[in-house]
Design an enzyme around this catalytic site. Structure first.
Site, mmCIF file in Angstrom:
data_model
loop_
_atom_site.group_PDB
_atom_site.id
_atom_site.type_symbol
_atom_site.label_atom_id
_atom_site.label_comp_id
_atom_site.label_asym_id
_atom_site.label_seq_id
_atom_site.Cartn_x
_atom_site.Cartn_y
_atom_site.Cartn_z
ATOM 1 N N THR A 1 0.864 -1.176 0.000
ATOM 2 C CA THR A 1 0.000 0.000 0.000
ATOM 3 C C THR A 1 0.906 1.233 0.000
ATOM 4 O O THR A 1 1.767 1.346 -0.855
ATOM 5 C CB THR A 1 -0.978 -0.029 1.200
ATOM 6 O OG1 THR A 1 -0.250 -0.350 2.382
ATOM 7 C CG2 THR A 1 -2.069 -1.033 0.958
ATOM 8 N N THR B 1 -3.006 0.916 5.135
ATOM 9 C CA THR B 1 -3.144 -0.498 4.796
ATOM 10 C C THR B 1 -4.606 -0.861 4.563
ATOM 11 O O THR B 1 -5.499 -0.309 5.203
ATOM 12 C CB THR B 1 -2.584 -1.403 5.912
ATOM 13 O OG1 THR B 1 -2.779 -2.769 5.533
ATOM 14 C CG2 THR B 1 -3.276 -1.176 7.241
ATOM 15 N N ASN C 1 -4.583 -4.189 4.093
ATOM 16 C CA ASN C 1 -4.031 -5.532 4.253
ATOM 17 C C ASN C 1 -3.804 -6.152 2.877
ATOM 18 O O ASN C 1 -3.049 -5.609 2.101
ATOM 19 C CB ASN C 1 -4.885 -6.406 5.153
ATOM 20 C CG ASN C 1 -4.022 -7.393 5.923
ATOM 21 O OD1 ASN C 1 -2.872 -7.103 6.216
ATOM 22 N ND2 ASN C 1 -4.555 -8.560 6.238
ATOM 23 N N ASP D 1 -4.987 -9.816 10.745
ATOM 24 C CA ASP D 1 -3.932 -9.369 11.665
ATOM 25 C C ASP D 1 -4.159 -9.920 13.075
ATOM 26 O O ASP D 1 -3.275 -9.863 13.924
ATOM 27 C CB ASP D 1 -3.860 -7.839 11.714
ATOM 28 C CG ASP D 1 -3.191 -7.269 10.465
ATOM 29 O OD1 ASP D 1 -2.583 -8.047 9.719
ATOM 30 O OD2 ASP D 1 -3.292 -6.048 10.250
ATOM 31 N N SER E 1 -0.833 -4.677 14.694
ATOM 32 C CA SER E 1 -0.344 -4.214 13.396
ATOM 33 C C SER E 1 1.174 -4.199 13.378
ATOM 34 O O SER E 1 1.814 -4.086 14.414
ATOM 35 C CB SER E 1 -0.866 -2.801 13.117
ATOM 36 O OG SER E 1 -0.311 -2.314 11.919
ATOM 37 N N SER E 2 1.750 -4.304 12.184
ATOM 38 C CA SER E 2 3.202 -4.146 12.021
ATOM 39 C C SER E 2 3.555 -2.747 11.551
ATOM 40 O O SER E 2 4.729 -2.405 11.420
ATOM 41 C CB SER E 2 3.735 -5.158 11.001
ATOM 42 O OG SER E 2 3.495 -6.464 11.432
ATOM 43 N N GLY F 1 4.510 -2.869 3.853
ATOM 44 C CA GLY F 1 5.266 -4.121 3.699
ATOM 45 C C GLY F 1 4.894 -5.224 4.675
ATOM 46 O O GLY F 1 5.682 -6.151 4.878
ATOM 47 N N GLY F 2 3.698 -5.134 5.290
ATOM 48 C CA GLY F 2 3.238 -6.220 6.155
ATOM 49 C C GLY F 2 4.195 -6.482 7.293
ATOM 50 O O GLY F 2 4.773 -5.565 7.879
#
Ligand code: GLY
Length: 337
Positions: free
Chosen positions: A149, A167, A169, A191, A220-221, A240-241
């Site tokens: 994203t 995001t 996701n 998540d 969340s990351s 980047g997840g």
């Protein structure tokens, strides 16, 4: 060949409004030669292909001894099979490279159907051997859009900063847009830990701490980041997840090691997230010696494609220097005004 300019035909073969008007002014284009006579062609995009093909093939014509009386009915193009095949190969390659809906794509039609261009294409056709398609110039593939994203980093003259990571996701989020909103709903439920020990889409595991519960937010990351030292400040972040955290860590370390924005967003990355028990790394992240050494130490290494799309800004208080950079791995822009 009569070539109807493709600009007048949409990809579906329908005439658009402008095309209808311009059709009145339409002048057919003719490709003629001693061996190849004009004939009606289809009014669709393959026209260019046929024309290009014929320009190519034209020069392989083997004039046939035809009885005068039969000339009108039997006159046709004669080429050897292998030359016909090679002409098709090259023309189809150009189809893949250049042709698309003329309402969207500017096509180099004049060049494609010119005899000079055909001569160039013919020059590498071998009389006694097939040309592997892989020997032709590969069709240009635009850089595929990444899975990521977006992140934006902003800093103003006073040092106020914005670091914002977005995001939904995974691709298209939940795939649902509430009618009338234009807003794609996310699929952030992934998540959460749906079941202890079962990895989510990023391979992350967890336990009850991140279990689904009413009114609870998933872990969340995303790591939009501000850094401050006595000498300056930086703002950075990336989509980047699960790898966001390790990317921001490496960018942060680079800043503390004196890196400017360009260096922060560019340095090769590696990633380890507990499970899977694998060290993922970009080409160039480790030297050959490091790879050998890490393997000897029992690490499981896996080289992967470059990832992330970091945006960073730094401001050095002493020199007044401001640097801004957008990750070279993906789309983005950085500007200092
Ligand atoms: N949706 C990914 C994350 O927030 O970590």
């Amino acid at each position: 060949i009569i070539s109807l300019p493709a600009a007048q035909v949409s990809s579906h073969g329908f005439l658009n409004g402008a095309s209808r008007a311009s059709l009145k002014a339409f002048q057919p284009a003719f490709l003629t030669s001693a061996n190849f006579r004009p004939s009606a062609a289809t009014a669709s995009s393959p026209t260019e292909l046929v024309t290009e093909f014929s320009a190519l093939a034209n020069c392989f014509c083997v004039p046939q001894p035809i009885a005068r009386s039969e000339a009108l009915t039997r006159r046709r193009l004669r080429i050897t099979a292998s030359r016909g095949i090679e002409a098709m190969r090259r023309a189809y390659r150009d189809r893949a490279e250049y042709l698309g809906d003329p309402d969207f794509v500017k096509m180099p039609i004049k060049r494609l159907i010119s005899s000079y261009y055909a001569a160039g294409l013919r020059s590498n056709i071998l009389a006694d051997r097939a040309t592997p398609s892989s020997d032709l110039a590969p069709v240009t593939i635009s850089k595929p859009e990444s899975m990521h994203t977006t992140h934006i980093s902003i800093m103003d003259k006073q040092g106020n900063e914005v670091s914002a990571t977005f995001t939904v996701n995974f691709r298209f989020g939940s795939g649902f847009v509430p009618p009338g909103t234009g807003v794609v709903l996310n699929d952030e439920m992934d998540d959460f830990v749906s079941k202890p020990g079962v990895p989510n889409g990023y391979g992350l595991v967890g336990n009850d701490a991140n279990a689904i519960a009413p009114h609870k937010r998933p872990l969340s990351s995303m790591t939009p980041t501000f850094l401050q030292t006595g000498n300056g400040q930086a703002v950075l972040g990336t989509p980047g997840g699960s790898r966001i955290i390790s990317m921001v860590l490496l960018g942060t370390l680079d800043y503390f090691n004196g890196g400017d924005a360009g260096s922060i967003v560019s340095i090769p990355r590696y990633h380890m997230q507990y499970l899977p028990d694998v060290v993922f790394y970009e080409p160039g992240a480790f030297t050959a010696d490091e790879i050998g050494g890490l393997k000897n130490m029992g690490y499981h290494l896996r080289e992967i494609h470059p990832y992330g799309n970091m945006q960073a800004i730094t401001w050095d208080y002493k020199t007044g220097k401001v640097t801004a950079a957008s990750d070279p791995r993906d789309i983005g822009k950085a500007e200092v005004r």
